[in-house]
Design a protein around this motif. Structure first.
Motif, PDB file in Angstrom:
ATOM      1  N   SER A 144     -30.652  39.089 -20.308  1.00 57.38           N
ATOM      2  CA  SER A 144     -30.674  39.795 -19.028  1.00 57.38           C
ATOM      3  C   SER A 144     -31.502  39.021 -18.014  1.00 57.38           C
ATOM      4  N   ASP A 145     -31.511  39.502 -16.792  1.00 57.08           N
ATOM      5  CA  ASP A 145     -32.233  38.845 -15.705  1.00 57.08           C
ATOM      6  C   ASP A 145     -33.743  38.854 -15.995  1.00 57.08           C
ATOM      7  N   ASN A 146     -34.332  37.654 -16.063  1.00 60.78           N
ATOM      8  CA  ASN A 146     -35.753  37.556 -16.389  1.00 60.78           C
ATOM      9  C   ASN A 146     -36.603  37.057 -15.212  1.00 60.78           C
ATOM     10  N   PHE A 147     -36.026  37.108 -14.002  1.00 65.22           N
ATOM     11  CA  PHE A 147     -36.762  36.615 -12.828  1.00 65.22           C
ATOM     12  C   PHE A 147     -38.075  37.371 -12.632  1.00 65.22           C
TER      13      PHE A 147
END
Length: 304
Positions: free
Chosen positions: A182-185
């Motif tokens: 998933s998005d880890n920003f």
């Protein structure tokens, strides 16, 4: 249920026995050395001072930090099973961040203690009273727990795919974030922001303390006074240099190299080697600790 695989320091089967023996020895030496520091401080009334109160807490924290990583690594090597459960991995991340954070805070507190002792010697016992010292340790614990829980909570919100190999000997925060599907920003943003605040501010505080210390020492007319002042700071400076120097080397190596193995070897320095060397640094460079050890071993010998 998601499982992670800790790949360790090397994938060469021929090296596993050597790595096991080496790290078992390091672990035992670390536990023994830090236990001796705590026993010496508790048994010698001459060491019932703020500096040694913080030192005994640092020694206890070092034992906790190395126990969080090495025993699991040794079990994995012995059983030839690199798996670690999802909950176990998150727990390890949380504990490593917590104990590394406490070490960070305690080193800062110890720098402040040296600043007060040298720059305000007449008010030292008033400022650094026992209640205030206990509050500083509890504050360090609280800040570190909050820091660790925030990162752990953010990791728990990530989703992970089938590729869960961690090129490390423990569940290291940055390595876990890399594995996320998933998005880890937000995790990376939190990681770098908290690193700057949680480690940058204490480093700045330590540097500021020593600027004032050096300024005060240089104003002293007595060479003996200058030597005594610098000698009380020597052990702390050595530990600070070792902890932050190796810690920064990990971040630099991860930024400028594509080899995960090199990053792992660098991280061994600040999560394992530093904790092993701290007792030696304080016992070899500190006259009061040497005397305390002589008394401690003298008591043990007389009992035998």
């Amino acid at each position: 249920m998601i499982e992670f695989f800790l790949l360790g320091l090397s994938d060469d089967p021929a090296l596993q026995s050597f790595i096991f023996s080496l790290f078992l020895s390091i672990y035992l030496v670390t536990i023994l050395g830090n236990c001796l520091i705590i026993l010496a401080v508790r048994s010698d009334s001459q060491l019932h001072k703020p500096m040694y109160f913080f030192l005994s807490n640092l020694s206890f924290n070092d034992m906790c930090l190395i126990t969080t990583t090495i025993p699991k690594m040794l079990i994995n090597i012995q059983t030839q099973d690199p798996r670690i459960a999802y909950t176990g991995c998150l727990s390890q991340v949380c504990l490593v961040l917590n104990f590394a954070g406490i070490e960070n805070c305690l080193l800062t507190v110890m720098a402040y203690d040296r600043y007060v002792a040298i720059c305000h010697p007449l008010n030292y016992t008033v400022i650094m009273n026992h209640q205030f010292c206990v509050k500083l340790v509890l504050l360090s614990l609280f800040i570190s727990i909050v820091h660790a829980l925030i990162h752990t909570l953010m990791i728990s919100l990530l989703s992970f795919c089938t590729q869960t190999d961690i090129p490390h000997f423990f569940c290291e925060l940055a390595q876990i974030i890399k594995l996320a599907c998933s998005d880890n920003f937000n995790n990376y943003l939190l990681l770098y922001t908290m690193s700057v605040l949680f480690f940058g501010v204490p480093v700045f505080g330590i540097i500021l303390s020593y600027i004032h210390i050096v300024s005060s020492v240089l104003k002293m007319s007595s060479l003996g006074g200058k030597y005594k002042a610098f000698s009380t700071c020597g052990s702390h400076l050595s530990v600070v240099s070792l902890f932050y120097g190796t810690g920064f080397s990990v971040h630099l190596s991860s930024a400028f190299t594509n080899s995960p193995r090199k990053t792992v070897v660098a991280s061994v320095m600040y999560t394992v080697v530093t904790q092993m060397l701290n007792p030696f640094i304080y016992s070899l460079r500190n006259r009061e600790m040497k005397e305390a050890f002589k008394k401690l071993f003298g008591k043990k010998t007389s009992l035998l």
